[in-house]
Design an enzyme around this catalytic site. Structure first.
Site, mmCIF file in Angstrom:
data_model
loop_
_atom_site.group_PDB
_atom_site.id
_atom_site.type_symbol
_atom_site.label_atom_id
_atom_site.label_comp_id
_atom_site.label_asym_id
_atom_site.label_seq_id
_atom_site.Cartn_x
_atom_site.Cartn_y
_atom_site.Cartn_z
ATOM 1 C CD GLU A 370 -2.790 -1.320 -0.022
ATOM 2 O OE1 GLU A 370 -3.018 -0.321 -0.721
ATOM 3 O OE2 GLU A 370 -3.201 -2.455 -0.323
ATOM 4 C CG HIS A 498 -9.969 -7.476 -6.059
ATOM 5 N ND1 HIS A 498 -9.670 -8.064 -4.855
ATOM 6 C CD2 HIS A 498 -9.070 -6.484 -6.237
ATOM 7 C CE1 HIS A 498 -8.619 -7.458 -4.314
ATOM 8 N NE2 HIS A 498 -8.234 -6.496 -5.133
HETATM 9 N N1 SER Z 1 -4.374 -7.211 -3.381
HETATM 10 C C1 SER Z 1 -4.804 -8.316 -4.196
HETATM 11 C C2 SER Z 1 -5.647 -9.276 -3.446
HETATM 12 O O1 SER Z 1 -5.706 -9.233 -2.248
HETATM 13 C C3 SER Z 1 -3.626 -9.001 -4.811
HETATM 14 O O2 SER Z 1 -2.824 -9.609 -3.863
HETATM 15 O O3 SER Z 1 -6.281 -10.112 -4.033
HETATM 16 ZN ZN ZN Z 2 -2.686 -2.368 -4.606
#
Ligand code: SER
Ligand code: ZN
Length: 623
Positions: A370, A498
């Site tokens: 980060e 994500h």
């Molecule tokens: N930050 C991303 C995740 O946690 C890649 O490591 O999936």
């Molecule tokens: Zn990142």
């Protein structure tokens, strides 16, 4: 001499070929751009404040506020965009002005009609809320039902070696999030595609790939993946062999590995199972998490340790407000999004991280990651707002990880007292193996996350196949399988942040390749690596305190997104293409060791088809 002549010709041609109308329009465009940039910064700042408020306190009121300001921002962006495209900007002579117009000329989600825009953002906000507040019951304890992903589930996945407990947690997490998100996700796909089409893309996948400014980008990624596959297969075979020794027939000799045994809820980073799979057991200091705890590290100290590394490279220290306003540990009383993130509030002053840090090696690494984002922000903060981004999003993700490659070298760990024994080849191999479990095992995961979504956005994968397709890819690329049969009543991709937050993922694959390319260049600049004789191996290099390395990195960071990414890559490494040779070279000693070891053990390399099935309904599973 030749270049001087060319330069002169170019200059003459731009003076003489210039159409006076365009010259006048270009002057007007400068003024327009200056005002637009200022207003964009103000708007972004206002919106980011509401995003921060929501993500650090997930109330309906905060979501409403974020949606309202989001709608205001979308309106502003649409109006600005209409003005932008009314300019004949492709004919402007100033490259950087043209590039700003180019970057403003894609509107994004704001192209949707206001109601739909709001709906899209509401759906994502709702999924984030479901994900971030989901709780599960502990194994064999029906009364204790307050386990959250961070820290409880993450902890159990990484430390428990009880197969039944791991299976319970793995399943319960998916049950808590998946079904609730499924209908929302389907609606999200429709709306997101609609936005992409309004921007003249065929669908969201094309929109996401657009940022790489290369029509062959997908093929290049596939090519890199193929180059790394042999190494992945060796590591996979070795781990399966070790898992069988530990868990017996739950792990088959030749099939995919059950996904709940790999130390991580998504099986994306296998580092946490290092303790019982090490090449040389009981050699060296194995448990770095324990070292951090024993040495009484606090969250702030971990962040200060990361900052110290950046400063040693002559990079920038974190501003005071960073320390005042960042969140380093999970709030006790407010529900928040725990996914680690970095924030640039677009005013050139306010930069923060949001972390739910625990004293673990993973969070130690995440903190460096980060802070890498913050360093990028700090280096390009004075550029026009549209240039404040990574050369591409993979560059942004690579900076902090690049630093971790040095931090986690045996040399550096010993220097900062996290390894206390002497380094010999066994300690070295154990360490390289752990980095491999983290980095190499992540490759197919980061690739398939996007393979899955590309086909969803394009419509090639239909909603009724979402979950089974997910498992097909998990098996094909990662060689893992679900510990139980699955159906389309489950929705396992939603167990990844994500996916539900609509965050593109190819960036992490790109970052993985780039960080080793950057590392190789910076190690050379730090005088620790000779590309001809390879006198010091890449995994033993630590760029700590090398100003030469730092200054080279600084120059690239300061370019932001002002030029297409191959220019930024060239500025640092002299190469214009992503290249897998650096990562392969870094892991070469491990690769050799694994090949021998697998041969010695008679370990099967690759995997046969999974015996697990995936059906449309759960009922079909019962029959
Ligand atoms: N930050 C991303 C995740 O946690 C890649 O490591 O999936
Ligand atoms: Zn990142």
């Amino acid at each position: 001499m030749l270049s001087e002549v060319l330069f002169l010709l170019c200059c003459l041609s731009c003076v003489f070929s210039k159409d006076p109308d365009i010259e006048e329009e270009e002057i007007a465009a400068y003024n327009f751009m200056a005002i637009l940039n200022r207003k964009t910064e103000e708007m972004l700042n206002k919106y980011q404040q509401t995003e921060w408020d929501y993500e650090t306190n997930l109330t309906d009121e905060n979501l409403q506020r974020k949606l309202e300001v989001g709608a205001e921002m979308a309106k502003f962006q649409k109006e600005a965009w209409q003005q932008v495209i009314s300019f004949d900007w492709r004919r402007f002579s100033d490259y950087y002005l043209r590039r700003q117009f180019f970057l403003y000329s894609v509107l994004g989600d704001g192209a949707l009609p206001p109601e739909k825009y709001k709906k899209l953002k509401k759906i994502i906000g709702d999924m984030e809320n479901i994900f971030s507040t989901a709780k599960i019951c502990a194994y064999n304890e029906t009364q204790k039902c307050d386990l959250a992903l961070n820290p409880d589930i993450t902890n159990i996945m990484s430390t428990s070696r009880n197969e039944e407990e791991l299976k319970h947690v793995w399943l319960a997490w998916r049950d808590a999030v998946g079904p609730k998100c499924r209908a929302l996700f389907e609606e999200y796909v429709q709306l997101s595609n609609e936005a992409a089409r309004l921007n003249n893309f065929t669908d969201t996948s094309e929109y996401w790939l657009n940022g790489y400014e290369d029509p062959h980008f997908k093929d290049k990624i596939q090519n890199i993946y193929e180059q790394l596959k042999p190494l992945y297969l060796q590591l996979h075979a070795y781990v399966r062999f070790k898992l069988r020794q530990k868990y017996g027939d739950v792990v088959s000799e030749t099939g995919p590995i059950p996904a709940h045994l790999l130390g991580d809820i998504m099986a994306q980073n296998w580092r946490e199972i290092a303790d019982f799979t090490l090449p040389f057991p009981n050699v060296g200091d194995n448990d770095l998490t324990q070292e951090l705890i024993d040495q009484n590290y606090t969250a702030i100290q971990i962040a200060r340790t990361a900052e110290d590394f950046f400063k040693s490279l002559n990079l920038t220290e974190m501003p005071d407000s960073f320390w005042e306003k960042s969140i380093f540990t999970k709030s006790e009383d407010k529900p928040m999004v725990c996914m680690a993130s970095s924030w640039d509030f677009s005013d050139g002053k306010d930069f923060r991280v949001k972390l739910c840090m625990h004293i673990t090696l993973t969070d130690f690494t995440v903190t460096h990651h980060e802070m890498g984002h913050i360093e990028y922000y700090l280096h390009y903060k004075n550029l026009p707002v549209k240039f404040r981004g990574g050369a591409n999003d993979g560059f942004h993700e690579a900076v902090g990880d690049l630093i971790s490659l040095s931090v986690l070298s045996t040399k550096h760990l010993r220097q900062i007292g996290l390894i206390n024994t002497d380094i010999d080849h066994r300690v070295d191999m154990n360490n390289l193996y752990k980095v491999g479990l983290h980095k190499i095992m992540f490759l197919p995961f980061s690739y398939l996350m996007e393979l899955w979504r590309w086909d969803i956005f394009s419509g090639k994968t239909k909603p009724e196949d979402y979950n089974c397709k997910w498992w097909e890819l998990r098996e094909k690329y990662q060689g893992v399988e679900s510990p139980v049969d699955r159906s389309e009543e489950d929705f396992d991709p939603a167990s990844k942040y994500h996916i539900i937050s609509s965050t593109p993922y190819l960036r992490y694959f790109i970052a993985l390749i780039l960080q080793f390319q950057f590392h190789r260049t910076l190690c050379e600049k730090a005088g620790q690596y000779d590309p001809i004789s390879h006198y010091s191996h890449l995994h033993n290099c630590d760029i700590y305190q090398s100003r030469e390395a730092g200054n080279a990195l600084k120059r690239m960071l300061a370019m932001g997104a002002s030029r297409p990414w191959p220019d930024a890559l060239e500025a640092l490494t002299g190469q214009r293409e992503m290249d897998a040779t650096a990562i392969l070279e870094y892991f070469q000693p491990l690769h050799e060791w694994l090949k021998n070891e697998n041969k010695k053990n008679g370990a099967y390399v690759g995997w046969e088809s999974s015996k697990r099935v995936c059906t449309r309904t759960k009922k079909e599973l019962e029959t």
